[in-house]
Design an enzyme around this catalytic site. Sequence first.
Site, mmCIF file in Angstrom:
data_model
loop_
_atom_site.group_PDB
_atom_site.id
_atom_site.type_symbol
_atom_site.label_atom_id
_atom_site.label_comp_id
_atom_site.label_asym_id
_atom_site.label_seq_id
_atom_site.Cartn_x
_atom_site.Cartn_y
_atom_site.Cartn_z
ATOM 1 N N GLY A 111 0.826 -1.202 0.000
ATOM 2 C CA GLY A 111 0.000 0.000 0.000
ATOM 3 C C GLY A 111 0.850 1.237 0.000
ATOM 4 N N ASP A 155 -12.545 8.912 10.614
ATOM 5 C CA ASP A 155 -12.421 8.498 9.208
ATOM 6 C C ASP A 155 -13.006 7.092 9.014
ATOM 7 O OD1 ASP A 155 -11.807 8.782 6.553
ATOM 8 O OD2 ASP A 155 -9.710 8.185 6.762
#
Length: 500
Positions: free
Chosen positions: A25, A140
């Site tokens: 990632g 988030d």
Amino acid sequence: MTTDRKPTSPESRWIWPFELLEQIGEGGMGVVYRARYVVNGREVALKMLPSDVTDETALARFERELEVLKNLKHPNIVRCFGGACENRRRFYAMELVEGGSLEDKLQEKKQFPWEQVIYFALQMCDALTCSHAAGVVHRDIKPGNFLLAHSGQLKLSDFGLASVADSRRITAAGKTAGTFLYMAPEQIRGQEITDKTDLYALGCVLYELITGTPPFIGETPAATLHMHCQNLPVRPSEKALDCPIALERIILQLLEKDPADRPESAQAVMRQLRSVKQSVVVTRPTPEEMNDRARSGSGATRSQAKSPSSGVPLPGPVEPTNSVPRWVAIALAITLACSLSWNIIQVIQRQSGDHGEMLWVQAAHHSDPDVRTVAIESLGEIHQKTGRHLPVLETALEDIDPEVRQQSAHEIGQGGRRARHLIPVLIRVQKNDADSRVRDSANRAVQNLQGTLPEQKPEEKSWIGWAVAVLLTGVTTLGIYHWFKTSSVPRTSPLPFRHA
């Protein structure tokens, strides 16, 4: 952040005591690697802040995330093993979850069954309960930040810095909106952030899981933010027909604009989720089905109503007799058979009616508002005849669908004296309901119950039962009269009788 897997260069393979195996990632604030802990060979996910990052805010966020994860130990939160700084490179190791993210599964399946949504939602709430208890607001919450193990267990990640894909592609518009799709109104306006900010985002996630789309999607990020602050979401059951009404209410409550109108806590949401059950699907019996039931109930009775066979008269003198004439016996037997058949039919219809009433009561809680409206109408008709199910009609005054509330007020207004105690409730609906049609219906109901409108005509009694009763009484009376009249008249045999 991209999730393409890339090999590491030989000179950068080591950051002691970890061997970097591959990049899994990447984003503006960090890179995530699959790494091996050389002490015991265990594979972990290692998040590293690029060495060229010097922004004080970014460094503080990284340090804060490390501290938060170290203090949060929960089965549904990604576990952190600790971090360090080597050669100006900050990093920390955390649990490696190899099933991908919930975002990946959502793109693959498009949407989930409501049972699986509840299964995921309970784990999300469990993670948020732990986080909020520690004083941590995630800020988030989104599908991409829930990692999915092969066992089906969810793990909440990214407490301050994205570790997996942090952008969200809107295929229909070809835009990238990121976390704008899950941002609470108070977060957009820059107001105080609380635990309920995470609950709003949770509502957005659950809405997307069960319908396949977020609750609000604008042409631009600004349009999306405006919708979060001003627009009401389309009801989930309009997009997912199998969504239980109880689950829909939970999601819509999580999406309330005012934080005070949302559930008190993630733990309270868990309690509500555990009580969600799907309602049964109810269909109105057809006239043919009702006729078949009536015929099957009366046919056996008619087959049993047969007159006994007559005996053979013996010659000789006949003593005075009080026997009933044959025609009277036949008439009486036919009348008794009709009466018995009628009673059996009434019992069958009453039993089927009771079963049908229970189905309508269940249908009053169905996820489809049209089904609920029909159910309330049918229960109103039943109440006018029997006086039952008025509490169900009263509960429907608080339904989220205005047509259901309007129908409920109308049916209560037809309830007569039995419903007069609900006049204060109707007055409150008349004053406070947001829909003008509901207010008008409540006003007419109040007037009707107070007697200012013409009274309903009383329901006509069934004449069939009375006719059978009169016929049975008449035939019985005629038979008794004839028996008394003939019992005193001696009858002799027309044949001669000879003594032996």
